[in-house]
Design a protein around this motif. Sequence first.
Motif, PDB file in Angstrom:
ATOM      1  N   GLN A 299      79.169  41.736  74.516  1.00  0.00           N
ATOM      2  CA  GLN A 299      80.393  40.960  74.714  1.00  0.00           C
ATOM      3  C   GLN A 299      80.248  39.505  74.281  1.00  0.00           C
ATOM      4  O   GLN A 299      81.242  38.820  74.098  1.00  0.00           O
ATOM      5  N   GLN A 300      79.035  39.037  74.090  1.00  0.00           N
ATOM      6  CA  GLN A 300      78.819  37.656  73.683  1.00  0.00           C
ATOM      7  C   GLN A 300      79.165  37.483  72.207  1.00  0.00           C
ATOM      8  O   GLN A 300      78.765  38.282  71.378  1.00  0.00           O
ATOM      9  N   LYS A 301      79.903  36.415  71.902  1.00  0.00           N
ATOM     10  CA  LYS A 301      80.324  36.193  70.526  1.00  0.00           C
ATOM     11  C   LYS A 301      79.286  35.433  69.722  1.00  0.00           C
ATOM     12  O   LYS A 301      78.930  35.815  68.618  1.00  0.00           O
ATOM     13  N   PHE A 302      78.808  34.316  70.251  1.00  0.00           N
ATOM     14  CA  PHE A 302      77.941  33.419  69.495  1.00  0.00           C
ATOM     15  C   PHE A 302      76.603  33.321  70.213  1.00  0.00           C
ATOM     16  O   PHE A 302      76.509  32.760  71.288  1.00  0.00           O
ATOM     17  N   SER A 303      75.557  33.847  69.595  1.00  0.00           N
ATOM     18  CA  SER A 303      74.269  33.870  70.275  1.00  0.00           C
ATOM     19  C   SER A 303      73.459  32.614  69.967  1.00  0.00           C
ATOM     20  O   SER A 303      73.510  32.074  68.866  1.00  0.00           O
ATOM     21  N   HIS A 304      72.709  32.192  70.943  1.00  0.00           N
ATOM     22  CA  HIS A 304      71.785  31.065  70.843  1.00  0.00           C
ATOM     23  C   HIS A 304      70.646  31.501  69.926  1.00  0.00           C
ATOM     24  O   HIS A 304      70.092  32.579  70.095  1.00  0.00           O
ATOM     25  N   ARG A 305      70.275  30.700  68.936  1.00  0.00           N
ATOM     26  CA  ARG A 305      69.298  31.135  67.940  1.00  0.00           C
ATOM     27  C   ARG A 305      68.044  30.272  67.892  1.00  0.00           C
ATOM     28  O   ARG A 305      67.367  30.216  66.889  1.00  0.00           O
ATOM     29  N   LYS A 306      67.721  29.601  68.961  1.00  0.00           N
ATOM     30  CA  LYS A 306      66.542  28.740  68.964  1.00  0.00           C
ATOM     31  C   LYS A 306      65.375  29.359  69.723  1.00  0.00           C
ATOM     32  O   LYS A 306      64.376  28.695  69.962  1.00  0.00           O
ATOM     33  N   GLY A 307      65.481  30.600  70.112  1.00  0.00           N
ATOM     34  CA  GLY A 307      64.379  31.276  70.788  1.00  0.00           C
ATOM     35  C   GLY A 307      64.116  30.699  72.166  1.00  0.00           C
ATOM     36  O   GLY A 307      65.036  30.436  72.920  1.00  0.00           O
ATOM     37  N   PRO A 308      62.843  30.440  72.503  1.00  0.00           N
ATOM     38  CA  PRO A 308      62.514  29.972  73.842  1.00  0.00           C
ATOM     39  C   PRO A 308      62.784  28.486  74.066  1.00  0.00           C
ATOM     40  O   PRO A 308      62.590  27.982  75.166  1.00  0.00           O
ATOM     41  N   ILE A 309      63.253  27.778  73.055  1.00  0.00           N
ATOM     42  CA  ILE A 309      63.526  26.348  73.201  1.00  0.00           C
ATOM     43  C   ILE A 309      64.849  26.177  73.945  1.00  0.00           C
ATOM     44  O   ILE A 309      65.891  26.649  73.495  1.00  0.00           O
ATOM     45  N   ASN A 310      64.826  25.484  75.070  1.00  0.00           N
ATOM     46  CA  ASN A 310      66.044  25.347  75.870  1.00  0.00           C
ATOM     47  C   ASN A 310      66.890  24.159  75.407  1.00  0.00           C
ATOM     48  O   ASN A 310      66.473  23.351  74.582  1.00  0.00           O
ATOM     49  N   PHE A 311      68.094  24.057  75.971  1.00  0.00           N
ATOM     50  CA  PHE A 311      69.050  23.035  75.561  1.00  0.00           C
ATOM     51  C   PHE A 311      68.539  21.627  75.848  1.00  0.00           C
ATOM     52  O   PHE A 311      68.790  20.706  75.077  1.00  0.00           O
ATOM     53  N   ALA A 312      67.839  21.430  76.948  1.00  0.00           N
ATOM     54  CA  ALA A 312      67.352  20.098  77.306  1.00  0.00           C
ATOM     55  C   ALA A 312      66.348  19.591  76.268  1.00  0.00           C
ATOM     56  O   ALA A 312      66.391  18.423  75.881  1.00  0.00           O
ATOM     57  N   ARG A 313      65.466  20.446  75.814  1.00  0.00           N
ATOM     58  CA  ARG A 313      64.482  20.043  74.806  1.00  0.00           C
ATOM     59  C   ARG A 313      65.159  19.744  73.472  1.00  0.00           C
ATOM     60  O   ARG A 313      64.798  18.785  72.777  1.00  0.00           O
ATOM     61  N   ILE A 314      66.160  20.528  73.121  1.00  0.00           N
ATOM     62  CA  ILE A 314      66.892  20.291  71.871  1.00  0.00           C
ATOM     63  C   ILE A 314      67.654  18.979  71.963  1.00  0.00           C
ATOM     64  O   ILE A 314      67.650  18.170  71.029  1.00  0.00           O
ATOM     65  N   ARG A 315      68.319  18.729  73.105  1.00  0.00           N
ATOM     66  CA  ARG A 315      69.081  17.500  73.302  1.00  0.00           C
ATOM     67  C   ARG A 315      68.156  16.282  73.239  1.00  0.00           C
ATOM     68  O   ARG A 315      68.484  15.258  72.636  1.00  0.00           O
ATOM     69  N   ALA A 316      66.964  16.369  73.832  1.00  0.00           N
ATOM     70  CA  ALA A 316      66.019  15.252  73.805  1.00  0.00           C
ATOM     71  C   ALA A 316      65.533  14.986  72.385  1.00  0.00           C
ATOM     72  O   ALA A 316      65.415  13.825  71.962  1.00  0.00           O
ATOM     73  N   ARG A 317      65.266  16.037  71.625  1.00  0.00           N
ATOM     74  CA  ARG A 317      64.821  15.864  70.244  1.00  0.00           C
ATOM     75  C   ARG A 317      65.912  15.232  69.397  1.00  0.00           C
ATOM     76  O   ARG A 317      65.645  14.331  68.593  1.00  0.00           O
ATOM     77  N   LEU A 318      67.152  15.654  69.596  1.00  0.00           N
ATOM     78  CA  LEU A 318      68.257  15.082  68.833  1.00  0.00           C
ATOM     79  C   LEU A 318      68.529  13.639  69.235  1.00  0.00           C
ATOM     80  O   LEU A 318      68.908  12.818  68.400  1.00  0.00           O
ATOM     81  N   ALA A 319      68.357  13.322  70.509  1.00  0.00           N
ATOM     82  CA  ALA A 319      68.594  11.956  70.978  1.00  0.00           C
ATOM     83  C   ALA A 319      67.576  10.987  70.383  1.00  0.00           C
ATOM     84  O   ALA A 319      67.916   9.848  70.064  1.00  0.00           O
ATOM     85  N   THR A 320      66.348  11.421  70.228  1.00  0.00           N
ATOM     86  CA  THR A 320      65.346  10.535  69.642  1.00  0.00           C
ATOM     87  C   THR A 320      65.561  10.359  68.144  1.00  0.00           C
ATOM     88  O   THR A 320      65.136   9.358  67.581  1.00  0.00           O
ATOM     89  N   SER A 321      66.239  11.304  67.517  1.00  0.00           N
ATOM     90  CA  SER A 321      66.493  11.175  66.085  1.00  0.00           C
ATOM     91  C   SER A 321      67.645  10.214  65.801  1.00  0.00           C
ATOM     92  O   SER A 321      67.737   9.672  64.707  1.00  0.00           O
ATOM     93  N   LYS A 322      68.506   9.965  66.801  1.00  0.00           N
ATOM     94  CA  LYS A 322      69.599   9.004  66.631  1.00  0.00           C
ATOM     95  C   LYS A 322      69.081   7.595  66.878  1.00  0.00           C
ATOM     96  O   LYS A 322      68.148   7.388  67.644  1.00  0.00           O
ATOM     97  N   GLU A 323      69.736   6.619  66.270  1.00  0.00           N
ATOM     98  CA  GLU A 323      69.285   5.237  66.388  1.00  0.00           C
ATOM     99  C   GLU A 323      69.490   4.663  67.780  1.00  0.00           C
ATOM    100  O   GLU A 323      68.638   3.984  68.330  1.00  0.00           O
TER     101      GLU A 323
END
Length: 118
Positions: free
Chosen positions: A11-35
């Motif tokens: 029933q899920q339409k859009f699956s998460h494709r980052k494997g075991p990496i959770n949203f908090a780790r992704i958000r932290a990595r993206l935040a450090t890449s911004k100025e």
Amino acid sequence: MSAQNKKNRAQQKFSHRKGPINFARIRARLATSKENNEPHTQASMFVETRQSTKEKSLDEDTLDVIVHLQAENKKSKESAIRDFQSIFGKEKAGRVRCHGRVTTLALLKKNEEIATLK
């Protein structure tokens, strides 16, 4: 139990494709890449977490949503938020999409107030 899990997963339409990496780790990595360490919108997190790390192709529905969200994200932050809500609907109580399991709307508001006071 397995049959029910298969049914729910289908029933899920859009699956998460980052494997075991959770949203908090992704958000932290993206935040450090911004100025200026500006937090990311739900739309940008959706795009980031749905792109394949192994360069596998995405289904057509996911591609359409990603293209639409990226176009709206370039316009303004407010229009991107409205557009995200129009695509995915209203948030369920106690949940915030693209923020992980423990994040609630009240917690986000509290963190925004703390950030403005600092």
